[in-house]
Design a protein around this motif. Structure first.
Motif, PDB file in Angstrom:
ATOM      1  N   PHE A 192      -5.227  13.787  13.554  1.00  0.00           N
ATOM      2  CA  PHE A 192      -6.024  12.568  13.663  1.00  0.00           C
ATOM      3  C   PHE A 192      -5.391  11.483  14.528  1.00  0.00           C
ATOM      4  CE2 PHE A 192      -7.033  14.476   9.470  1.00  0.00           C
ATOM      5  CZ  PHE A 192      -8.358  14.839   9.736  1.00  0.00           C
ATOM      6  N   GLY A 193      -4.250  11.778  15.158  1.00  0.00           N
ATOM      7  CA  GLY A 193      -3.598  10.792  16.021  1.00  0.00           C
ATOM      8  C   GLY A 193      -3.030   9.610  15.244  1.00  0.00           C
ATOM      9  N   VAL A 194      -2.593   9.873  14.012  1.00  0.00           N
ATOM     10  CA  VAL A 194      -2.039   8.820  13.163  1.00  0.00           C
ATOM     11  C   VAL A 194      -0.560   8.639  13.484  1.00  0.00           C
ATOM     12  CG1 VAL A 194      -1.517   8.200  10.756  1.00  0.00           C
ATOM     13  CG2 VAL A 194      -3.721   9.225  11.338  1.00  0.00           C
TER      14      VAL A 194
ATOM     15  N   TRP B 150       3.747   4.573  10.625  1.00  0.00           N
ATOM     16  CA  TRP B 150       2.765   3.842   9.811  1.00  0.00           C
ATOM     17  C   TRP B 150       2.437   4.628   8.540  1.00  0.00           C
ATOM     18  CZ3 TRP B 150      -2.076   4.994   7.921  1.00  0.00           C
ATOM     19  CH2 TRP B 150      -2.716   3.932   7.263  1.00  0.00           C
ATOM     20  N   LEU B 151       2.205   5.928   8.697  1.00  0.00           N
ATOM     21  CA  LEU B 151       1.809   6.725   7.539  1.00  0.00           C
ATOM     22  C   LEU B 151       2.922   6.799   6.499  1.00  0.00           C
ATOM     23  CD1 LEU B 151      -0.442   8.362   6.264  1.00  0.00           C
ATOM     24  CD2 LEU B 151       0.407  10.370   7.474  1.00  0.00           C
ATOM     25  N   THR B 152       4.164   6.866   6.940  1.00  0.00           N
ATOM     26  CA  THR B 152       5.264   7.015   5.994  1.00  0.00           C
ATOM     27  C   THR B 152       5.796   5.686   5.465  1.00  0.00           C
ATOM     28  OG1 THR B 152       6.835   7.203   7.827  1.00  0.00           O
ATOM     29  CG2 THR B 152       6.005   9.259   6.869  1.00  0.00           C
ATOM     30  N   THR B 153       5.703   4.617   6.261  1.00  0.00           N
ATOM     31  CA  THR B 153       6.290   3.342   5.820  1.00  0.00           C
ATOM     32  C   THR B 153       5.303   2.188   5.732  1.00  0.00           C
ATOM     33  OG1 THR B 153       6.849   2.518   8.039  1.00  0.00           O
ATOM     34  CG2 THR B 153       8.456   3.979   6.962  1.00  0.00           C
ATOM     35  N   GLY B 154       4.200   2.299   6.474  1.00  0.00           N
ATOM     36  CA  GLY B 154       3.235   1.195   6.523  1.00  0.00           C
ATOM     37  C   GLY B 154       3.498   0.244   7.670  1.00  0.00           C
ATOM     38  N   ASP B 155       4.576   0.465   8.429  1.00  0.00           N
ATOM     39  CA  ASP B 155       4.895  -0.406   9.569  1.00  0.00           C
ATOM     40  C   ASP B 155       4.134   0.034  10.808  1.00  0.00           C
ATOM     41  OD1 ASP B 155       6.701  -1.856   8.044  1.00  0.00           O
ATOM     42  OD2 ASP B 155       8.410  -0.619   8.647  1.00  0.00           O
ATOM     43  N   GLY B 156       3.691  -0.935  11.602  1.00  0.00           N
ATOM     44  CA  GLY B 156       3.020  -0.631  12.864  1.00  0.00           C
ATOM     45  C   GLY B 156       1.525  -0.470  12.694  1.00  0.00           C
ATOM     46  N   GLU B 157       0.953   0.280  13.616  1.00  0.00           N
ATOM     47  CA  GLU B 157      -0.497   0.495  13.653  1.00  0.00           C
ATOM     48  C   GLU B 157      -0.849   1.874  13.114  1.00  0.00           C
ATOM     49  OE1 GLU B 157      -2.694  -1.869  14.625  1.00  0.00           O
ATOM     50  OE2 GLU B 157      -0.970  -3.190  14.888  1.00  0.00           O
ATOM     51  N   MET B 158      -2.055   1.994  12.590  1.00  0.00           N
ATOM     52  CA  MET B 158      -2.494   3.251  11.991  1.00  0.00           C
ATOM     53  C   MET B 158      -2.537   4.389  13.008  1.00  0.00           C
ATOM     54  SD  MET B 158      -6.096   4.225  10.038  1.00  0.00           S
ATOM     55  CE  MET B 158      -6.051   2.818   8.975  1.00  0.00           C
ATOM     56  N   PHE B 159      -3.107   4.136  14.167  1.00  0.00           N
ATOM     57  CA  PHE B 159      -3.304   5.198  15.138  1.00  0.00           C
ATOM     58  C   PHE B 159      -2.396   5.022  16.350  1.00  0.00           C
ATOM     59  CE2 PHE B 159      -7.389   5.010  12.882  1.00  0.00           C
ATOM     60  CZ  PHE B 159      -7.439   6.315  12.423  1.00  0.00           C
TER      61      PHE B 159
ATOM     62  N   MET C  78       0.845  -1.175   0.000  1.00  0.00           N
ATOM     63  CA  MET C  78       0.000   0.000   0.000  1.00  0.00           C
ATOM     64  C   MET C  78       0.896   1.246   0.000  1.00  0.00           C
ATOM     65  SD  MET C  78      -2.821   1.190   2.904  1.00  0.00           S
ATOM     66  CE  MET C  78      -3.721  -0.324   2.809  1.00  0.00           C
ATOM     67  N   THR C  79       0.568   2.183  -0.844  1.00  0.00           N
ATOM     68  CA  THR C  79       1.354   3.414  -0.934  1.00  0.00           C
ATOM     69  C   THR C  79       0.967   4.378   0.175  1.00  0.00           C
ATOM     70  OG1 THR C  79      -0.217   4.606  -2.326  1.00  0.00           O
ATOM     71  CG2 THR C  79       1.405   3.199  -3.460  1.00  0.00           C
ATOM     72  N   GLN C  80       1.802   5.389   0.345  1.00  0.00           N
ATOM     73  CA  GLN C  80       1.508   6.430   1.332  1.00  0.00           C
ATOM     74  C   GLN C  80       0.184   7.120   0.995  1.00  0.00           C
ATOM     75  OE1 GLN C  80       4.320   9.740   1.471  1.00  0.00           O
ATOM     76  NE2 GLN C  80       4.441   9.406   3.667  1.00  0.00           N
ATOM     77  N   ASN C  81      -0.060   7.355  -0.276  1.00  0.00           N
ATOM     78  CA  ASN C  81      -1.302   7.995  -0.706  1.00  0.00           C
ATOM     79  C   ASN C  81      -2.506   7.125  -0.344  1.00  0.00           C
ATOM     80  OD1 ASN C  81       1.065   8.624  -2.527  1.00  0.00           O
ATOM     81  ND2 ASN C  81      -0.313  10.286  -3.073  1.00  0.00           N
ATOM     82  N   GLU C  82      -2.378   5.821  -0.535  1.00  0.00           N
ATOM     83  CA  GLU C  82      -3.464   4.897  -0.196  1.00  0.00           C
ATOM     84  C   GLU C  82      -3.684   4.843   1.316  1.00  0.00           C
ATOM     85  OE1 GLU C  82      -3.088   1.687  -3.869  1.00  0.00           O
ATOM     86  OE2 GLU C  82      -1.691   1.535  -2.178  1.00  0.00           O
ATOM     87  N   ARG C  83      -2.594   4.964   2.082  1.00  0.00           N
ATOM     88  CA  ARG C  83      -2.736   4.975   3.540  1.00  0.00           C
ATOM     89  C   ARG C  83      -3.493   6.216   3.997  1.00  0.00           C
ATOM     90  NH1 ARG C  83       2.247   2.437   3.060  1.00  0.00           N
ATOM     91  NH2 ARG C  83       3.457   4.360   3.292  1.00  0.00           N
ATOM     92  N   ILE C  84      -3.260   7.335   3.341  1.00  0.00           N
ATOM     93  CA  ILE C  84      -3.997   8.563   3.683  1.00  0.00           C
ATOM     94  C   ILE C  84      -5.489   8.356   3.427  1.00  0.00           C
ATOM     95  CG2 ILE C  84      -4.389  10.970   2.983  1.00  0.00           C
ATOM     96  CD1 ILE C  84      -1.291  11.144   2.651  1.00  0.00           C
ATOM     97  N   LYS C  85      -5.816   7.745   2.300  1.00  0.00           N
ATOM     98  CA  LYS C  85      -7.226   7.462   1.997  1.00  0.00           C
ATOM     99  C   LYS C  85      -7.812   6.516   3.046  1.00  0.00           C
ATOM    100  CE  LYS C  85     -10.258   6.108  -1.784  1.00  0.00           C
ATOM    101  NZ  LYS C  85     -10.301   5.808  -3.225  1.00  0.00           N
ATOM    102  N   GLU C  86      -7.021   5.526   3.463  1.00  0.00           N
ATOM    103  CA  GLU C  86      -7.493   4.575   4.472  1.00  0.00           C
ATOM    104  C   GLU C  86      -7.771   5.278   5.802  1.00  0.00           C
ATOM    105  OE1 GLU C  86      -6.051   0.482   6.670  1.00  0.00           O
ATOM    106  OE2 GLU C  86      -5.247   0.938   4.687  1.00  0.00           O
ATOM    107  N   VAL C  87      -6.912   6.231   6.166  1.00  0.00           N
ATOM    108  CA  VAL C  87      -7.138   7.012   7.387  1.00  0.00           C
ATOM    109  C   VAL C  87      -8.463   7.755   7.284  1.00  0.00           C
ATOM    110  CG1 VAL C  87      -6.367   9.022   8.721  1.00  0.00           C
ATOM    111  CG2 VAL C  87      -4.700   7.301   8.011  1.00  0.00           C
ATOM    112  N   ARG C  88      -8.645   8.465   6.187  1.00  0.00           N
ATOM    113  CA  ARG C  88      -9.867   9.257   6.009  1.00  0.00           C
ATOM    114  C   ARG C  88     -11.111   8.378   6.068  1.00  0.00           C
ATOM    115  NH1 ARG C  88     -13.248  10.242   2.008  1.00  0.00           N
ATOM    116  NH2 ARG C  88     -11.942   9.339   0.381  1.00  0.00           N
TER     117      ARG C  88
END
Length: 126
Positions: free
Chosen positions: A54-56, A60-69, A1-11
């Protein structure tokens, strides 16, 4: 998953529209859409704003590792509030029960939980 896709997932996980999400981090709806679709890159300022607002978790947001929040005490308190306002009587009663325990009872429970964790780790089948 890309960083852009992770942002969409957060939203999406927050149930926010493009407009509401952007409003909270200082971006227009169209800018958020372009970021989510990978047409615009994400600036470091955008990343920091998303994490702060958003407490992200930054990693996770930059690499995808760990938890979203990021887990904070405020998040924990909010979750307890939702449980206590909800209809799950078993969960509510568990919290009420915990409030009635003495300090000795809490220490005994902590010891029991740690023993269970140690046992599970020792007997874990790989």
């Amino acid at each position: 998953m890309t960083q852009n896709e992770r942002i969409k997932e957060v939203r999406k996980s927050l149930g926010l529209t493009l407009d509401k999400f952007g409003e909270r981090i200082g971006l227009k709806k169209s800018a958020v859409s372009l970021i989510e679709n990978g047409k615009n890159s994400v600036t470091d300022a955008n990343i920091k704003a998303i994490c702060r607002e958003f407490g992200v978790d930054y990693i996770w947001l930059t690499t995808g590792d760990g938890e979203m929040f990021v887990d904070t005490d405020d998040d924990f308190i909010e979750r307890i509030d939702r449980i206590m306002a909800g209809e799950d009587e078993a969960r509510k009663n568990l919290f009420k029960f915990m409030l009635e325990l003495s300090d000795d009872d809490i220490h005994a429970l902590e010891h029991l939980m740690q023993s269970a964790i140690d046992f599970a780790q020792k007997n874990k089948k790989d």
